[in-house]
Design an enzyme around this catalytic site. Structure first.
Site, mmCIF file in Angstrom:
data_model
loop_
_atom_site.group_PDB
_atom_site.id
_atom_site.type_symbol
_atom_site.label_atom_id
_atom_site.label_comp_id
_atom_site.label_asym_id
_atom_site.label_seq_id
_atom_site.Cartn_x
_atom_site.Cartn_y
_atom_site.Cartn_z
ATOM 1 N N GLU A 1 0.810 -1.221 0.000
ATOM 2 C CA GLU A 1 0.000 0.000 0.000
ATOM 3 C C GLU A 1 0.842 1.269 0.000
ATOM 4 O O GLU A 1 0.424 2.298 -0.506
ATOM 5 C CB GLU A 1 -0.964 0.008 1.187
ATOM 6 C CG GLU A 1 -2.108 -0.999 1.065
ATOM 7 C CD GLU A 1 -1.759 -2.375 1.583
ATOM 8 O OE1 GLU A 1 -0.570 -2.631 1.878
ATOM 9 O OE2 GLU A 1 -2.673 -3.215 1.688
ATOM 10 N N PHE B 1 -11.701 -6.952 13.963
ATOM 11 C CA PHE B 1 -10.643 -7.448 13.097
ATOM 12 C C PHE B 1 -10.276 -6.373 12.070
ATOM 13 O O PHE B 1 -11.137 -5.828 11.396
ATOM 14 C CB PHE B 1 -11.094 -8.724 12.386
ATOM 15 C CG PHE B 1 -10.069 -9.247 11.420
ATOM 16 C CD1 PHE B 1 -8.825 -9.670 11.872
ATOM 17 C CD2 PHE B 1 -10.343 -9.304 10.069
ATOM 18 C CE1 PHE B 1 -7.870 -10.134 10.981
ATOM 19 C CE2 PHE B 1 -9.392 -9.775 9.170
ATOM 20 C CZ PHE B 1 -8.152 -10.197 9.628
#
Ligand SMILES: Cc1ncc(C[n+]2csc(CCOP(=O)(O)OP(=O)(O)O)c2C)c(N)n1
Ligand SMILES: [Mg+2]
Lengths: 164, 578
Positions: B51, B113
């Site tokens: 990323e 999560f």
């Protein structure tokens, strides 16, 4: 010197944390901070006090203005202004002499006693920060149990106003 | 009216914002968005390998074109991986929109999560950020994000979108706002007319002026305005690391870069100047050296679009808040009208002095470093060769270190947006993904990434992206087998104790590595093969080529300002100082 900075801010999530974050990020201190919605509930009014010379105050004002949520910023200290802070003080007051002493002090400082028990008085006091400091000094020997201060709110004197 | 889900609205809004390419990486919280991407052809997605590279590539695209770059990442690790890229863009005022998936609204705050408070984590390194809480708000938020990113002093904007906001089963009407207005955000454009007039008068009367320009010239596309004014006045010009290309590097009025590794002539001229005209520059500590000793004789005129940049480090005598283009345009017009004429005699004397400095110790005089010989390839000569082979017309990206400074010093950039580097944050790993972004924008241009064997390994995985998306970039690896810039400081300040700046024979075989990714690898060890190999490299228009060039390990970057000194206090080589 002490600076009182007033900010008109979009009342949006995250806006306040951007203001506070700016201060820690740039190494400025916040001494007091008050914030609440205005008569227009899409807007928040913040007053914060900090220490700094003219150049630093100018940087702070510019940096605050640069935040996207900020609509207006003024350094109230530049012109004449009214400064108010609210304080609640709980004092030990069981014997009669002390109770009388507290009452006298409260009267001199134009405060009010807003709660009473057999062993304590709770005093409410409004004014500029120096007046509140002076009251604390005056009653320090009596026995302070708790002090709550609201932080400074400020407004410019005269016809000037901060509005969208 | 047509009803669309949040994912479809987002993609449609990107299209309406003029976005053609999105650089990104998928993950759970972004999957509704990725499905929407799949079902359309307007917005193209380029899958990176990390990323950080998605943001750097969008950033490189933006720097090469002036348009807003766009990156898309998932929540949690996707978002945090993007942070270095966002901080890089923030420091250099690059307009980006970074969209991050977020856990569903109902899970926010529960340590779900892959939950990270992206708005919180990115807060100090964004121009602004949004958490979108309603599908109905997506289009307007996107419109605002692009508006904020690209106006005023540009910068990255984060748009964090919880997964349920893009739920495919919840559909609402799509509406793209025709105009974006915000009562709390009205960037200044035009400067104060009275101040501008004062500035012009001061400039015209200057006897020893220097024009000092930064990234603002490039970002605001004000290069032509700058050239017109500088040439009308016949004033010397110096650019910061971020401003290179803003004024033509081959023009006789150009003094080279200024600052820590700036030229002797630029730094010395700054020190002696009586008027410094700063345009779109911010008096960064890598420029000024010790603030107390900064340009003691100068009246300072400062144009910047960001009021906080003015008088932040150095008090401006004539501050002007406005865009470079609008203020310079106005200055030119005023200069035409004013009756006062420049002091040509004083200027002639000033130029004579400057030319003397150039001839004595100028960076482009032949004797500033020992020339290459045999297997001792000087990194400076590699950059000069790159300049020769590409006719000075390549887009050059760089990483961070000695190679970056050599590229900045010796590739004479004549055009803005051809030099792309991480100036403010100094992010190793920026060069290759930024080159991909630039190549995507200009497929017909040569794009070279000047890097070091340290930096390139920070985003080397992107060689795979180059393969998948056919982005043939040229990697010019100035391999000095060390974290050279670190080692230089260790030589100068730590008696050559090379603490963790060398790799003990652990470097990969870059030729094989390039080949493993499907590219061409070349290793150059002798100066005599450099030209031919580099020609070969750039002749392969459709291939990414990795040129691993073994350069002199002991070379330092000079000039170098001495800590605590004024601008003109410089080391000129290992033994000679001003
Ligand atoms: C992400 C990151 N980590 C650390 C640094 C500190 N740093 C600056 S230059 C440099 C050495 C770079 O080595 P290399 O890429 O080989 O370039 P060279 O100086 O040898 O040309 C380092 C470690 C940095 N700028 N960025
Ligand atoms: Mg190296």
């Amino acid at each position: 010197m002490k600076r009182i900075i007033s900010i008109l801010l979009e009342n949006e999530s995250g806006a306040l944390s951007r203001v506070v974050g700016l201060f820690s990020q740039r190494g400025y201190n916040i001494d007091t901070l008050t914030v609440a919605p205005t008569d227009d509930d899409t807007l928040s009014r913040l007053t914060l006090t900090t220490q700094g010379d003219d150049q630093m105050a100018e940087q702070i004002v510019k940096q605050l203005h640069k935040l996207i949520d900020t609509i207006k910023v003024v350094d109230l200290t530049v012109g004449s202004h009214i400064e108010r802070e609210l304080m609640l003080v709980k004092l030990k007051a069981s014997d009669a002499d002390i109770r009388a002493e507290v009452k006298r002090c409260v009267e001199i400082f134009r405060g009010t006693i807003v709660d009473v028990t057999a062993s304590s008085y709770t005093v409410q006091l409004a004014g500029d920060s120096e007046k509140l400091d002076a009251f604390i000094e005056a009653v320090r020997d009596i026995g302070i149990m708790e002090v709550v201060r609201s932080g400074v709110s400020g407004i410019a004197r005269g016809d000037k106003f901060l509005r969208v | 009216m047509e009803l669309l889900s949040g994912g479809d609205i987002l993609i449609r809004a990107l299209k309406d914002a003029g976005v053609k390419d999105v650089w990104g990486y998928p993950g759970g919280a972004a999957l509704h968005i990725y499905d929407a991407l799949y079902r359309q052809d307007d917005v193209f997605h380029i899958l990176v390998r990390h990323e950080q590279a998605a943001v750097h590539a969008a950033d490189g695209f933006s720097r090469a074109t002036g348009e807003v770059g766009t990156a898309l990442v998932t929540s949690g690790p996707g978002a945090t991986n993007a942070i270095t890229g966002i901080a890089t863009a923030y420091m250099d005022s690059i307009p980006l929109v970074v969209i991050s998936g977020q856990v569903p609204l109902s899970k926010i705050g529960q340590d779900a999560f892959q939950e990270t408070d992206m708005v919180g984590v990115s807060r100090p390194i964004v121009k602004h950020s949004f958490l979108v809480t309603r599908t109905e708000d997506i289009a307007e938020t996107i419109a605002k994000a692009y508006y904020i990113a690209s106006t005023g002093r540009p910068g990255p904007v984060v748009v964090d979108i919880p997964k349920d906001v893009t739920d495919p089963s919840y559909k609402v009407p799509y509406h793209w706002p025709t105009e974006t207005k915000m009562r709390s955000y009205q960037p200044t454009d035009k400067g104060h007319r009275g101040q501008i007039k004062r500035a012009v008068k001061t400039l015209i009367q200057a006897k020893r002026p220097v024009i000092y320009t930064g990234g603002g010239i490039v970002i605001d596309n004000a290069s032509e305005h700058l050239i017109a004014l500088a040439q009308k006045l016949n004033f010397p010009v110096t650019n910061t690391l971020m401003g290179l290309g803003g004024y033509p590097g081959t023009d006789p009025q150009y003094l080279g870069m200024l600052g820590m590794h700036g030229t002797y002539e630029a730094n010395t001229a700054m020190h002696h100047a009586d008027v410094i005209f700063a345009v779109g520059a911010r008096f960064d500590d890598r420029v000024t050296n010790d603030l107390d000793k900064f340009c003691p004789h100068a009246t300072i005129i400062h144009i910047d679009v960001d009021p906080t940049s003015v008088s932040k480090n150095i008090e401006a005598h004539i501050p002007i808040v406005g865009t470079c283009t609008s203020v310079l345009t106005e200055m030119l017009a005023i200069a035409e009208q004013l009756a006062i004429k420049p002091d040509t005699e004083a200027l002639a004397e000033w130029w004579q002095q400057i030319n003397q400095w150039r001839a004595d110790k100028g960076i482009y005089t032949e004797s500033r470093y020992e020339p290459s010989l045999g297997t001792c390839i000087k990194p400076q000569d590699v950059i000069k060769m790159l300049y020769k082979i590409t006719n000075g017309e390549a887009i050059v990206t760089s990483d961070v270190g000695q190679h970056q400074m050599f590229a900045a010093q010796y590739y004479l950039f004549d055009k803005p947006r051809t030099w792309i580097n991480s100036g403010g944050l100094g992010t190793m790993g920026f060069g290759l993904p930024a080159a991909m972004g630039a190549k995507r924008a200009f497929p017909d241009k040569d794009v070279a990434c000047v890097t070091g064997e340290g930096s390139i390994q920070m985003c080397i995985q992107e060689l795979s992206t180059c393969t998948q998306h056919n982005l043939p970039v040229k990697i010019i690896n100035l391999n000095n087998a060390a974290l050279g810039m670190v080692r230089q400081w260790q030589d100068m300040n730590y008696s050559s104790r090379y603490s963790e700046s060398v790799y003990e024979d652990s470097l990969p075989d870059f030729v094989k590595l390039a080949e493993a990714y499907g590219h061409v690898g070349m290793k150059i060890t002798h100066i005599d093969e450099l030209e031919e190999k580099m020609r070969e490299c750039f002749a392969m228009k459709d291939r990414s080529v990795f040129m691993d060039i073994c350069v002199d390990r002991s070379e330092h970057v000079y000039p170098m300002q001495m800590p605590g000194g004024s601008m003109r206090d410089l080391w000129l080589n290992k033994t000679e100082r001003t």
